[in-house]
Design a protein around this motif. Structure first.
Motif, PDB file in Angstrom:
ATOM      1  N   PHE A 272       1.485 -47.251 -78.615  1.00 37.09           N
ATOM      2  CA  PHE A 272       0.165 -47.676 -79.064  1.00 37.09           C
ATOM      3  C   PHE A 272      -0.856 -46.606 -78.702  1.00 37.09           C
ATOM      4  CE2 PHE A 272       2.600 -51.438 -77.804  1.00 37.09           C
ATOM      5  CZ  PHE A 272       2.637 -52.139 -79.001  1.00 37.09           C
ATOM      6  N   ASP A 296       7.270 -53.575 -77.086  1.00 38.01           N
ATOM      7  CA  ASP A 296       7.007 -53.679 -78.511  1.00 38.01           C
ATOM      8  C   ASP A 296       6.136 -54.899 -78.785  1.00 38.01           C
ATOM      9  OD1 ASP A 296       8.696 -56.006 -78.632  1.00 38.01           O
ATOM     10  OD2 ASP A 296      10.438 -54.718 -78.946  1.00 38.01           O
ATOM     11  N   MET A 297       5.632 -54.964 -80.013  1.00 35.62           N
ATOM     12  CA  MET A 297       4.667 -56.003 -80.359  1.00 35.62           C
ATOM     13  C   MET A 297       5.226 -57.406 -80.172  1.00 35.62           C
ATOM     14  SD  MET A 297       1.529 -56.373 -81.513  1.00 35.62           S
ATOM     15  CE  MET A 297       1.063 -54.983 -82.553  1.00 35.62           C
ATOM     16  N   SER A 316      -2.741 -49.602 -82.817  1.00 39.44           N
ATOM     17  CA  SER A 316      -1.494 -48.883 -83.054  1.00 39.44           C
ATOM     18  C   SER A 316      -1.769 -47.392 -83.195  1.00 39.44           C
ATOM     19  CB  SER A 316      -0.807 -49.406 -84.323  1.00 39.44           C
ATOM     20  OG  SER A 316      -1.533 -49.011 -85.474  1.00 39.44           O
ATOM     21  N   ASN A 317      -0.711 -46.617 -83.187  1.00 40.55           N
ATOM     22  CA  ASN A 317      -0.869 -45.175 -83.368  1.00 40.55           C
ATOM     23  C   ASN A 317      -1.446 -44.849 -84.741  1.00 40.55           C
ATOM     24  OD1 ASN A 317       0.134 -44.301 -80.823  1.00 40.55           O
ATOM     25  ND2 ASN A 317       2.225 -44.664 -81.525  1.00 40.55           N
ATOM     26  N   THR A 322      -4.969 -55.021 -83.496  1.00 40.40           N
ATOM     27  CA  THR A 322      -4.431 -56.383 -83.391  1.00 40.40           C
ATOM     28  C   THR A 322      -5.015 -57.028 -82.150  1.00 40.40           C
ATOM     29  OG1 THR A 322      -2.345 -55.698 -84.414  1.00 40.40           O
ATOM     30  CG2 THR A 322      -2.363 -57.778 -83.199  1.00 40.40           C
TER      31      THR A 322
END
Length: 325
Positions: A272, A296-297, A316-317, A322
């Motif tokens: 991220f 992870d998400m 995120s990248n 989110t």
């Protein structure tokens, strides 16, 4: 040779006594009570304390208490002081009659280690030291430390290898070491908040590397904390905000490896761009923001369901934001 690697952050404490708003541009309360400002060093970084209280002498005494408390805790948790309790533990591999603050924080670390299935693990210091040594030499291999050296360091990682009690702290394998950089700033923030509350401070935003709110702003609205890459977010009464990002400190010039190291693989994945956590305490927010940077998400969402008092805000990248919890 690369510049020395450090994680120091600026420190700022702004506080107001009950019934007095924090000062800001155009605040009419400026004439209602004196403002006492201190600037110096804390946690190895520039620090500022701004108090808005009725009694300047009381403010000066409170500043002295905050400075003394930060200095005391730094003597326990700092990796950058050779005379700290943590440095002595890392050198000797064991310590008898540990300070209560060290025991309390390590007990919290064990709780977060279990809750995150080992993603949060302060025993990653051997890996961190390996990366620091590798990228501090002239012309380091941009691919990172050799795999065999990472395997050797990983053998000394794992919070299950720490024996913790009120009477002692012991590493069960030689060469182990702890870093509390992913949680100590949150713990110190909480201690300063407790000190301010005990002194009658009702409304304050405290930042000791991580942020925690007390009460509200002078107009009754919640404190708002700016988060990189998006609009600001509310920091409700008695809540804390911590942010972690691999971009906060990068090893070498390639930007490939960040400072948050995976205790399972020995890598430093950039999953991220930024992870922020709002939690009841700065200690908790600090620990979870560190752990979530390595998860992870779907795993983060599951953690959010298990801990409904957490709010997670991440980017995120690719720049997608989110927020849940």
């Amino acid at each position: 040779m690369d510049n020395p690697i450090t994680r120091r952050r600026a420190v700022c404490i702004m506080a107001a006594a009950a019934g007095l708003p924090l000062l800001g541009p155009g605040t009419q309360a400026r004439a209602a009570a004196p403002v006492v400002t201190w600037k110096g060093q804390a946690l190895g970084a520039p620090a500022t304390i701004i108090l808005h209280v009725d009694d300047e002498a009381q403010a000066a005494r409170l500043i002295d208490r905050v400075i003394a408390e930060v200095s005391r805790l730094e003597s326990v948790f700092s990796l950058y002081r050779s005379d700290s309790v943590l440095s002595e533990l890392n050198r000797a591999g064991a310590i008898a009659a540990p300070p209560s603050d060290l025991v309390r924080l390590l007990e919290a670390c064990r709780k977060y280690w279990k809750a995150t299935n080992g993603a949060f693990d302060p025993t990653v210091q051997p890996l961190w030291a390996l990366y620091a040594r590798h990228f501090s030499v002239e012309g380091p291999d941009p691919a990172g430390p050799p795999d065999d050296e990472k395997v050797q360091a990983l053998a000394r990682v794992g919070f299950d290898k720490v024996r913790l009690g009120r009477d002692r702290v012991v590493f069960i394998r030689p060469g182990m070491a702890l870093t509390l950089n992913g949680v100590a700033q949150g713990y110190i923030t909480d201690r300063v908040v407790e000190l301010l509350k005990d002194a009658g401070i009702a409304n304050s935003l405290v930042s000791m590397g991580e942020m925690r709110a007390i009460g509200a702003q002078g107009d009754g609205n919640p404190w708002r904390v700016g988060l990189a890459s998006r609009e600001d977010a509310p920091a409700p009464d008695s809540k804390a905000v911590a942010t972690s990002s691999q971009d906060g400190l990068l090893f070498g010039g390639s930007g490939r490896y960040g400072h948050i190291i995976d205790p399972h693989s020995g890598g430093a994945p950039k999953l991220f761009k930024r992870v922020s956590v709002i939690a009841p305490t700065a200690t908790e927010a600090d620990a979870f923001s560190t752990a979530f940077s390595l998860m992870d998400m779907s795993s983060i969402r599951l953690m959010g369901e298990r801990h409904p008092d957490l709010t997670v805000d991440l980017v995120s990248n690719a720049g997608e934001r989110t927020r849940f919890g």
